[in-house]
Design a protein around this motif. Structure first.
Motif, PDB file in Angstrom:
ATOM      1  N   ASN A   9       0.829  -1.206   0.000  1.00  0.00           N
ATOM      2  CA  ASN A   9       0.000   0.000   0.000  1.00  0.00           C
ATOM      3  C   ASN A   9       0.864   1.257   0.000  1.00  0.00           C
ATOM      4  OD1 ASN A   9      -2.118  -1.916   0.367  1.00  0.00           O
ATOM      5  ND2 ASN A   9      -3.354  -0.305   1.255  1.00  0.00           N
ATOM      6  N   LEU A  10       1.995   1.229   0.712  1.00  0.00           N
ATOM      7  CA  LEU A  10       2.891   2.381   0.713  1.00  0.00           C
ATOM      8  C   LEU A  10       3.469   2.626  -0.680  1.00  0.00           C
ATOM      9  CD1 LEU A  10       4.349   4.629   2.217  1.00  0.00           C
ATOM     10  CD2 LEU A  10       6.102   2.951   2.873  1.00  0.00           C
ATOM     11  N   ALA A  11       3.865   1.575  -1.367  1.00  0.00           N
ATOM     12  CA  ALA A  11       4.397   1.726  -2.731  1.00  0.00           C
ATOM     13  C   ALA A  11       3.339   2.327  -3.655  1.00  0.00           C
ATOM     14  CB  ALA A  11       4.868   0.379  -3.272  1.00  0.00           C
ATOM     15  N   ILE A  31      -3.916   8.326   2.823  1.00  0.00           N
ATOM     16  CA  ILE A  31      -5.125   7.543   3.121  1.00  0.00           C
ATOM     17  C   ILE A  31      -4.962   6.111   2.624  1.00  0.00           C
ATOM     18  CG2 ILE A  31      -7.605   7.311   2.603  1.00  0.00           C
ATOM     19  CD1 ILE A  31      -7.684  10.413   2.449  1.00  0.00           C
ATOM     20  N   ILE A  32      -4.278   5.926   1.510  1.00  0.00           N
ATOM     21  CA  ILE A  32      -4.048   4.590   0.960  1.00  0.00           C
ATOM     22  C   ILE A  32      -3.284   3.734   1.968  1.00  0.00           C
ATOM     23  CG2 ILE A  32      -2.857   3.295  -0.872  1.00  0.00           C
ATOM     24  CD1 ILE A  32      -3.442   5.738  -2.713  1.00  0.00           C
ATOM     25  N   VAL A  33      -2.323   4.334   2.644  1.00  0.00           N
ATOM     26  CA  VAL A  33      -1.546   3.614   3.652  1.00  0.00           C
ATOM     27  C   VAL A  33      -2.411   3.350   4.887  1.00  0.00           C
ATOM     28  CG1 VAL A  33       0.506   3.686   5.114  1.00  0.00           C
ATOM     29  CG2 VAL A  33       0.600   4.646   2.813  1.00  0.00           C
ATOM     30  N   LEU A  34      -3.216   4.326   5.271  1.00  0.00           N
ATOM     31  CA  LEU A  34      -4.034   4.196   6.480  1.00  0.00           C
ATOM     32  C   LEU A  34      -5.077   3.089   6.384  1.00  0.00           C
ATOM     33  CD1 LEU A  34      -4.562   7.969   7.385  1.00  0.00           C
ATOM     34  CD2 LEU A  34      -2.960   6.325   8.423  1.00  0.00           C
ATOM     35  N   VAL A  35      -5.518   2.762   5.170  1.00  0.00           N
ATOM     36  CA  VAL A  35      -6.537   1.712   5.012  1.00  0.00           C
ATOM     37  C   VAL A  35      -5.919   0.369   4.614  1.00  0.00           C
ATOM     38  CG1 VAL A  35      -8.336   3.375   4.434  1.00  0.00           C
ATOM     39  CG2 VAL A  35      -7.098   2.233   2.592  1.00  0.00           C
ATOM     40  N   ILE A 100      -8.546   2.826  -3.712  1.00  0.00           N
ATOM     41  CA  ILE A 100      -7.248   2.336  -4.199  1.00  0.00           C
ATOM     42  C   ILE A 100      -6.549   1.510  -3.124  1.00  0.00           C
ATOM     43  CG2 ILE A 100      -4.923   3.057  -4.885  1.00  0.00           C
ATOM     44  CD1 ILE A 100      -6.268   5.415  -6.380  1.00  0.00           C
ATOM     45  N   GLY A 101      -6.533   2.000  -1.895  1.00  0.00           N
ATOM     46  CA  GLY A 101      -5.903   1.254  -0.806  1.00  0.00           C
ATOM     47  C   GLY A 101      -6.582  -0.072  -0.542  1.00  0.00           C
TER      48      GLY A 101
END
Length: 180
Positions: A9-11, A31-35, A100-101
């Protein structure tokens, strides 16, 4: 997959954030990382439902994997975007980044567990045949080494690409995110 979700998710967040910043001047990609682990809430809910069913004697059809489909993706994306919009995050930005996440998590699980048909529920029935289980965590039970190496490599590649394009200033979005 446990730790790998965070890195995949980080990438994706770094790459999406680069494009989003370029197109809109905003970067809500944190937000992608948070989910990253949001679809795995079904484990927690399943435990609570199982406990409730045990106490009440009522059988409830809910299991691990219940949040691993496009219906849950849509519901969580809309719901969390609505909540985030109350805190100043533009609805469209939040909805897109949650989706996306969430989708990144689903695709990673589908690849690791070879369960692609489950993603498309309720459009396609869930597979009833057992599928081969191909994921075996070997790093203290929290990650599979080879998968984690790929995920970390993708993070480094995305970070390098974004740093070459924008300089190192983009990193502050992940330490002190701003959504406006």
């Amino acid at each position: 997959m446990r730790l790998e979700h965070l890195f995949f998710n980080l990438a994706v967040a770094i790459a999406v954030g680069m494009v989003y910043q370029w197109k809109t001047g905003r970067d809500p990609s944190v937000i992608i990382v948070l989910v990253a682990f949001l679809p795995d809430l079904d484990v927690v809910v399943h435990g609570g439902v199982h406990l409730l069913a045990w106490f009440s004697g009522i059988t409830i059809l809910f299991s691990h994997g219940s949040f691993h489909n496009i219906l849950a993706l849509a519901l969580f994306s809309l719901g969390l975007a609505f909540i985030a919009s109350r805190f100043g995050v533009p609805f469209r930005d939040a909805c897109l980044c949650v989706a996306i996440g969430y989708a990144t998590h689903l695709v990673c699980d589908a690849v690791a567990f070879n369960k692609f048909t489950d993603l498309l529920w309720p459009l396609v029935p869930v597979a009833t045949e057992p599928v081969p289980y191909s994921y075996h965590p070997d790093l203290f039970g929290i990650a599979q080494g080879s998968v984690l190496v790929v995920a970390i490599s993708l993070v480094l590649l995305a970070a390098l690409a974004r740093t070459l394009r924008e300089g190192s200033g983009w990193i502050r979005n992940y330490t002190a995110p701003r959504f406006g």
